[in-house]
Scaffold this motif. Sequence first.
Motif, PDB file in Angstrom:
ATOM      1  N   LEU A 304       1.208  -1.031   0.094  1.00  0.00           N
ATOM      2  CA  LEU A 304      -0.043  -0.343   0.479  1.00  0.00           C
ATOM      3  C   LEU A 304       0.684   1.252  -0.384  1.00  0.00           C
ATOM      4  CD1 LEU A 304      -2.603   1.581   0.353  1.00  0.00           C
ATOM      5  CD2 LEU A 304      -2.406   0.888   3.142  1.00  0.00           C
ATOM      6  N   ARG A 305       1.951   0.790   0.643  1.00  0.00           N
ATOM      7  CA  ARG A 305       2.621   2.499   0.399  1.00  0.00           C
ATOM      8  C   ARG A 305       3.342   2.917  -0.206  1.00  0.00           C
ATOM      9  NH1 ARG A 305       7.548   3.812   3.685  1.00  0.00           N
ATOM     10  NH2 ARG A 305       8.456   1.266   3.092  1.00  0.00           N
ATOM     11  N   ASP A 306       4.041   1.685  -1.250  1.00  0.00           N
ATOM     12  CA  ASP A 306       4.697   1.797  -2.490  1.00  0.00           C
ATOM     13  C   ASP A 306       3.493   2.464  -3.594  1.00  0.00           C
ATOM     14  OD1 ASP A 306       6.536   0.563  -1.898  1.00  0.00           O
ATOM     15  OD2 ASP A 306       5.989  -1.311  -2.603  1.00  0.00           O
ATOM     16  N   GLU A 307       2.127   1.683  -2.981  1.00  0.00           N
ATOM     17  CA  GLU A 307       1.099   2.525  -4.220  1.00  0.00           C
ATOM     18  C   GLU A 307       1.016   3.973  -4.070  1.00  0.00           C
ATOM     19  OE1 GLU A 307      -2.390   0.516  -4.966  1.00  0.00           O
ATOM     20  OE2 GLU A 307      -1.090  -1.593  -4.780  1.00  0.00           O
ATOM     21  N   LEU A 308       0.675   4.759  -2.953  1.00  0.00           N
ATOM     22  CA  LEU A 308       0.831   6.041  -2.597  1.00  0.00           C
ATOM     23  C   LEU A 308       1.701   6.452  -3.284  1.00  0.00           C
ATOM     24  CD1 LEU A 308      -0.349   5.505   0.789  1.00  0.00           C
ATOM     25  CD2 LEU A 308      -1.990   6.297  -0.452  1.00  0.00           C
ATOM     26  N   ALA A 309       3.259   5.957  -3.410  1.00  0.00           N
ATOM     27  CA  ALA A 309       3.895   6.503  -3.718  1.00  0.00           C
ATOM     28  C   ALA A 309       3.434   7.212  -5.066  1.00  0.00           C
ATOM     29  CB  ALA A 309       5.763   6.107  -3.594  1.00  0.00           C
ATOM     30  N   VAL A 310       3.348   6.149  -5.875  1.00  0.00           N
ATOM     31  CA  VAL A 310       2.894   6.301  -7.600  1.00  0.00           C
ATOM     32  C   VAL A 310       2.254   7.012  -7.117  1.00  0.00           C
ATOM     33  CG1 VAL A 310       2.449   4.833  -9.376  1.00  0.00           C
ATOM     34  CG2 VAL A 310       3.862   3.843  -7.908  1.00  0.00           C
ATOM     35  N   ARG A 311       0.655   6.881  -6.688  1.00  0.00           N
ATOM     36  CA  ARG A 311      -0.201   7.543  -6.600  1.00  0.00           C
ATOM     37  C   ARG A 311       0.060   8.723  -6.422  1.00  0.00           C
ATOM     38  NH1 ARG A 311      -5.266   7.790  -2.751  1.00  0.00           N
ATOM     39  NH2 ARG A 311      -3.732   8.910  -0.686  1.00  0.00           N
ATOM     40  N   ASP A 343      -1.628  -9.929  -3.923  1.00  0.00           N
ATOM     41  CA  ASP A 343      -0.136 -10.056  -4.915  1.00  0.00           C
ATOM     42  C   ASP A 343      -0.675  -9.195  -6.264  1.00  0.00           C
ATOM     43  OD1 ASP A 343       2.655 -10.419  -4.807  1.00  0.00           O
ATOM     44  OD2 ASP A 343       2.270 -12.003  -6.327  1.00  0.00           O
ATOM     45  N   ASN A 344      -1.395  -9.331  -7.026  1.00  0.00           N
ATOM     46  CA  ASN A 344      -1.813  -9.157  -8.316  1.00  0.00           C
ATOM     47  C   ASN A 344      -2.421  -8.360  -8.450  1.00  0.00           C
ATOM     48  OD1 ASN A 344      -0.080 -11.581  -9.176  1.00  0.00           O
ATOM     49  ND2 ASN A 344      -1.460 -12.834  -8.087  1.00  0.00           N
ATOM     50  N   LEU A 345      -3.062  -7.978  -7.613  1.00  0.00           N
ATOM     51  CA  LEU A 345      -3.582  -6.620  -7.462  1.00  0.00           C
ATOM     52  C   LEU A 345      -3.869  -5.166  -6.541  1.00  0.00           C
ATOM     53  CD1 LEU A 345      -7.132  -9.168  -6.387  1.00  0.00           C
ATOM     54  CD2 LEU A 345      -6.583  -7.633  -8.489  1.00  0.00           C
ATOM     55  N   SER A 346      -4.463  -3.779  -6.941  1.00  0.00           N
ATOM     56  CA  SER A 346      -4.341  -3.223  -6.430  1.00  0.00           C
ATOM     57  C   SER A 346      -4.469  -3.122  -5.082  1.00  0.00           C
ATOM     58  CB  SER A 346      -4.864  -1.587  -7.231  1.00  0.00           C
ATOM     59  OG  SER A 346      -4.865  -0.540  -6.624  1.00  0.00           O
ATOM     60  N   VAL A 347      -3.860  -2.326  -4.397  1.00  0.00           N
ATOM     61  CA  VAL A 347      -4.639  -2.537  -2.743  1.00  0.00           C
ATOM     62  C   VAL A 347      -5.293  -1.414  -2.640  1.00  0.00           C
ATOM     63  CG1 VAL A 347      -3.837  -2.235  -0.267  1.00  0.00           C
ATOM     64  CG2 VAL A 347      -2.216  -3.152  -1.931  1.00  0.00           C
ATOM     65  N   PRO A 363     -12.430   5.536   2.788  1.00  0.00           N
ATOM     66  CA  PRO A 363     -11.292   6.118   4.133  1.00  0.00           C
ATOM     67  C   PRO A 363     -11.322   7.452   3.481  1.00  0.00           C
ATOM     68  CG  PRO A 363     -10.649   4.313   3.491  1.00  0.00           C
ATOM     69  CD  PRO A 363     -12.316   4.677   2.705  1.00  0.00           C
ATOM     70  N   GLN A 364     -11.300   8.555   4.226  1.00  0.00           N
ATOM     71  CA  GLN A 364     -11.107   9.790   3.404  1.00  0.00           C
ATOM     72  C   GLN A 364      -8.967  10.654   3.542  1.00  0.00           C
ATOM     73  OE1 GLN A 364     -13.885  11.813   2.655  1.00  0.00           O
ATOM     74  NE2 GLN A 364     -14.533   9.367   3.240  1.00  0.00           N
ATOM     75  N   THR A 365      -8.992  10.297   3.857  1.00  0.00           N
ATOM     76  CA  THR A 365      -7.195  10.727   4.495  1.00  0.00           C
ATOM     77  C   THR A 365      -6.226   9.658   4.427  1.00  0.00           C
ATOM     78  OG1 THR A 365      -7.791   9.813   6.807  1.00  0.00           O
ATOM     79  CG2 THR A 365      -8.014  12.294   6.217  1.00  0.00           C
ATOM     80  N   THR A 366      -5.210   9.410   3.761  1.00  0.00           N
ATOM     81  CA  THR A 366      -4.208   8.211   3.734  1.00  0.00           C
ATOM     82  C   THR A 366      -4.217   7.714   5.106  1.00  0.00           C
ATOM     83  OG1 THR A 366      -3.207   9.808   1.972  1.00  0.00           O
ATOM     84  CG2 THR A 366      -1.561   8.576   2.914  1.00  0.00           C
TER      85      THR A 366
END
Length: 485
Positions: A304-311, A343-347, A363-366
């Motif tokens: 999730l932290r990795d995806e937030l970095a991309v976002r 593992d194969n999906l977006s969290v 959820p409203q916030t990171t």
Amino acid sequence: MNKVLAIDMGATSIRGILGYVENGDLKIEEVMRLSHEIIEKDDRRYWQWDKMIDTIVDTINQQTDLTSVACDTWGVDFGILNSDGELIDTPVSYRDSLHTSGFNKVKEQIDLFELYQLTGNQIMSINSLFQYMALKMHDIEKYEEIDTILMTPDLINYLLTGNKYSEMTIASTSQMFDLKNRCWRIDLLDKLNLKSDVFAPIINNGEYVGSTKDTLLPNLTNKDLKVYSIASHDTASAVSVTRAFFDPDCLFLSSGTWSLIGGLTDEPVLSEEAFASDLTNETGFQGQNMFFKNITGLYLFEKLRDELAVRDGKRMTHKEADGMTVEAKPFSYFMNIAEYDLDNLSVIDSIREYIAKTNQTQPQTTGELLRGIYESLVFGYMKTVKDIERISGHNFKRVQIIGGGSKIGFLNQMIADGLNKEVVAGPDEASAIGNIVGQLLALGEWDSIEDAYNAVAKSFEYRTFTPQNPDLWQERYAVIESLLT
């Protein structure tokens, strides 16, 4: 003085840690840490095998005055050797999606509860049996070439010594092992029409495997080291240095990429209730039975932290992520992680889809996104402990948390509150410490595992967490319990 080297291999990094006893205290020193990745090639997922082996060789060569070396790894994965003793292919990761087809094939040929009674393992598509079947289905030429199958730590021991053995704790993760008689389930393999004569003899942990003077690794120059089998499944190694090994009122929680939570029993628990609750049995140090559940762990938080970095175009530090998590509103959402192959999906997408499906508030916030992952993990622990206590008829008083998650104080307090039990956190390098202890016991450093545990207990820092708000967690659990089935 006996100085030993533990090669402690996790699914995202491996470590080399020296260990020795000085003035009655166990001293450890990290001398290697390597991050590694899964490599996709020809639609398969492989470990960075050569990189890992080269690093292990370099680490051993750089040490002086070593007495012995031993290796522990994650479970279920293996290597395949031909009749010349050479690797047929780079070892495939348990995260390879083709293993699901092996699971489906096995499911057509045997009832899953019967399989559970034969092997005691939680039915998961990543298990070695399903990997083996998938190999036969998708690469018959490599399958036909197999002369020997060695689990990952046994494969490394073979490269170090030239000797082929199967250590029982790692064999017990395979879904091909008889936990009671401690032998390979030849009957099961024959029933499934899989080669059954390709497995090395079973040995106990703590046995001498061989010497590096007979190594198959040409660049290994440190060639006068003893190699021991130890408890080569990292979970078994870690649990061996916890209070749970001696205290019947103590659970263990190995908190890392995976979460493994449970206790020790005298015999494997093979009931229909245990099967229905997705609980597993595996062999622990000195033959103890570990009765627990595998749950996706901190890997999910990191993904999730990795995806937030991309976002967001910026990667949060651990300190920033922890700060947001602490400050976020509690119980903003719950997600049953077991429903998704994340593992194969977006969290992020999966969280929002699950929340919409279950009529919860988004959820409203990171911080709320992050905190919800921790809370969802804890609710999974709560259900698992309730299942274990119901099936065993025993209520536990405390849990010892080991692994990287033992350093996350906020999460540990959540666990104490959710389980309404005392939490003892540490040591974080429990797998490596268990590896070191196994070697030193084999070398006669202590008279018993109890003496070894006492040395560990006084050598490392532990933190204790007591329940602060258990009622809030029980109230929330009652609301989402139906989603945990």
